[in-house]
Enzyme design. Structure first.
Site, short mmCIF file in Angstrom:
data_model
loop_
_atom_site.label_atom_id
_atom_site.label_comp_id
_atom_site.label_asym_id
_atom_site.label_seq_id
_atom_site.Cartn_x
_atom_site.Cartn_y
_atom_site.Cartn_z
N LYS A 125 50.16 22.54 140.51
CA LYS A 125 49.74 21.31 141.19
C LYS A 125 50.37 20.14 140.46
O LYS A 125 50.65 20.23 139.26
CB LYS A 125 48.22 21.16 141.13
CG LYS A 125 47.65 20.25 142.19
CD LYS A 125 47.57 20.99 143.49
CE LYS A 125 46.85 20.24 144.57
NZ LYS A 125 46.57 21.17 145.67
N1 GLU Z 1 48.49 21.10 148.94
C1 GLU Z 1 48.21 22.25 149.73
C2 GLU Z 1 47.13 23.11 149.08
O1 GLU Z 1 46.33 22.64 148.31
C3 GLU Z 1 49.47 23.02 150.10
C4 GLU Z 1 50.26 23.55 148.94
C5 GLU Z 1 51.61 24.12 149.33
O2 GLU Z 1 51.91 24.22 150.50
O3 GLU Z 1 52.33 24.51 148.41
O4 GLU Z 1 47.00 24.28 149.36
#
Ligand code: GLU
Length: 433
Positions: A125
């Protein structure tokens, strides 16, 4: 400090009209659910130490020259939690509350999420602690390019692949891809959630919302619900909440309550979510939409409904408001929206919860499909993407559901166990632990 742009700031009457998150951090929430599952799995201390900490945490300065000529320095983070199952994967959020602890927790959640839906990625993240509603001119672009310049060494289509999250979108992904491309050459597979014209996938923008509705369709028969007799409340009307609401409405359900950062609204006969989305896109506010009654966040949670979809920030359902909830089913569109104490209260009330690591995985599943299409220099049409999303979500839902039934545990416990077990298994096989 960035100056305020009065015409772009959402109208916020007073703080009581806004959702107040719990005094429990995302980190405490994720750690609690991890520990519960790790205890049940009997994970040894050394394995637990590897699984509960990050592989790599990068913190960088993100300086931005403002309109007044002064430089403001934001903090940017990229945390890679576990890469045993594949390249690190996860979104990047822009929000004033972003800090290392939050990004660390959300990176860990991504490792369990990618494992629960069985896509070949690890968990990561990122975030920058800026407030996009206060940024001017090209400041969002400057922040994005500067952030990518600082973290590009730990990124790559086989290393770590960012995506959109809170307050970031396809445009931000285009800038990320462009900035990375200046250093490494044209590399579409470096980010997912891009504009379709730059190698983005059909169906990616709606994917998280569509995945939530797929979970609803799986859960509904057990509760004796069919879409036309379902009344839903959606907390948060950003990308996830608005798509979930529109797709549910298209199936015949009534969306009787909605909130966003400015407040909450109610309309017993059902809010037209497509029209509301257009209204907001053209600068309208939630509470001046036709026929709706403005209500407080607590009144929204207390609405008599079948399904509640928390799709805003973490910690929105907590000890102080969980008791108000009258829904029969909660599908977690946001990451860690429910604190451990709220989880207990809801379970005492026999409210079924489809947990975040399963419910909102549609986004990262279609990110995986986008990455696969980019690597193959080939595109699939929207139907193919949606069909594959449906197949994978249903399989994951049924695996979690059957484990939950067999072991007589809530779906959250079953999902965390399944995710952790898969990561530990691969980490062992590769010789990491
Ligand atoms: N931000 C989204 C999540 O928390 C998508 C992450 C992504 O597609 O890599 O799952």
């Amino acid at each position: 400090m960035a100056t305020t742009q009065p015409d772009r700031s959402p109208r916020v009457a007073n703080r009581e009209q806004r959702f107040q998150p719990a005094e429990v951090s995302n980190y405490e929430i994720v750690s609690h659910y991890f520990t519960t599952a790790a205890d049940r799995l009997g994970l040894q201390d050394d394995v637990r130490a590897v699984m509960s900490s990050s592989y790599r945490e990068v913190q960088v300065q993100v300086p931005v020259r403002q309109a007044d000529g002064r430089i403001h320095v934001y903090s940017g983070y990229r945390v890679q939690h576990n890469g045993a199952r594949g390249p690190y994967k996860g979104g990047v959020r822009y929000h004033p509350d972003v800090d290392l602890d939050e990004i660390r927790a959300l990176a860990q959640l991504m490792s369990w999420k990618t494992a629960v839906v069985n896509i070949p990625f690890g968990g990561a993240k990122g975030g920058v602690n800026c407030d996009p509603s206060q940024l001017q001119g090209d400041e969002v672009q400057q922040i994005t390019r500067s952030f990518i310049d600082k973290i590009e060494k730990v990124l790559g289509p086989t290393r770590d692949i960012p995506a959109p999250d809170v307050n970031t979108n396809a445009q931000v992904m285009a800038w990320m891809m462009d900035e990375y491309g200046k250093l490494h050459g044209h590399t579409p597979a470096i980010v997912t959630g891009k504009p379709i014209s730059l190698g983005g996938s059909y169906g990616r923008e709606a994917a998280t919302g569509r995945g939530i509705v797929l979970c609803f369709r799986e859960a509904a028969p057990h509760l004796g619900l069919t879409p036309p007799d379902t009344r839903a409340v959606v907390l948060g009307f950003g990308n996830v909440g608005s798509w979930a609401a529109c797709i549910l409405q298209d199936l015949g359900a009534k969306i009787i309550g909605i909130s966003d950062v400015s407040g909450a609204i109610h309309h017993e006969a059902g809010i037209d979510c497509h029209a509301l989305r257009e209204h907001l896109r053209h600068g309208g506010r939630l509470d001046d939409f036709d026929d709706v009654e403005p209500i407080s966040p607590d009144e929204l949670l207390a609405l008599d409904c079948d399904v509640l979809i928390p799709a805003a920030l973490g910690g929105m359902i907590h000890a102080g408001n969980a008791d108000l909830i009258r829904a029969r089913l909660i599908i977690e569109g946001a990451n860690s929206p429910t604190t451990p104490r709220a989880d207990e209260i809801l379970s005492e009330k026999d409210i079924e919860i489809v947990p975040d690591v399963l419910a909102n995985a549609g986004g990262v599943i279609v990110s995986y499909y986008e990455w696969v299409q980019n690597l193959q220099h080939f595109t699939w049409d929207e139907r193919e993407v949606n069909d594959r999303l449906g197949t994978r979500m249903r399989k994951a839902y049924r695996e979690v559901r059957s484990r939950s039934t067999k072991d007589d545990v809530p779906m959250r416990v079953a999902a965390f166990e399944l995710g952790i077990e898969r990561v530990v298994d691969v980490a062992r096989t590769r010789g990491y632990i």
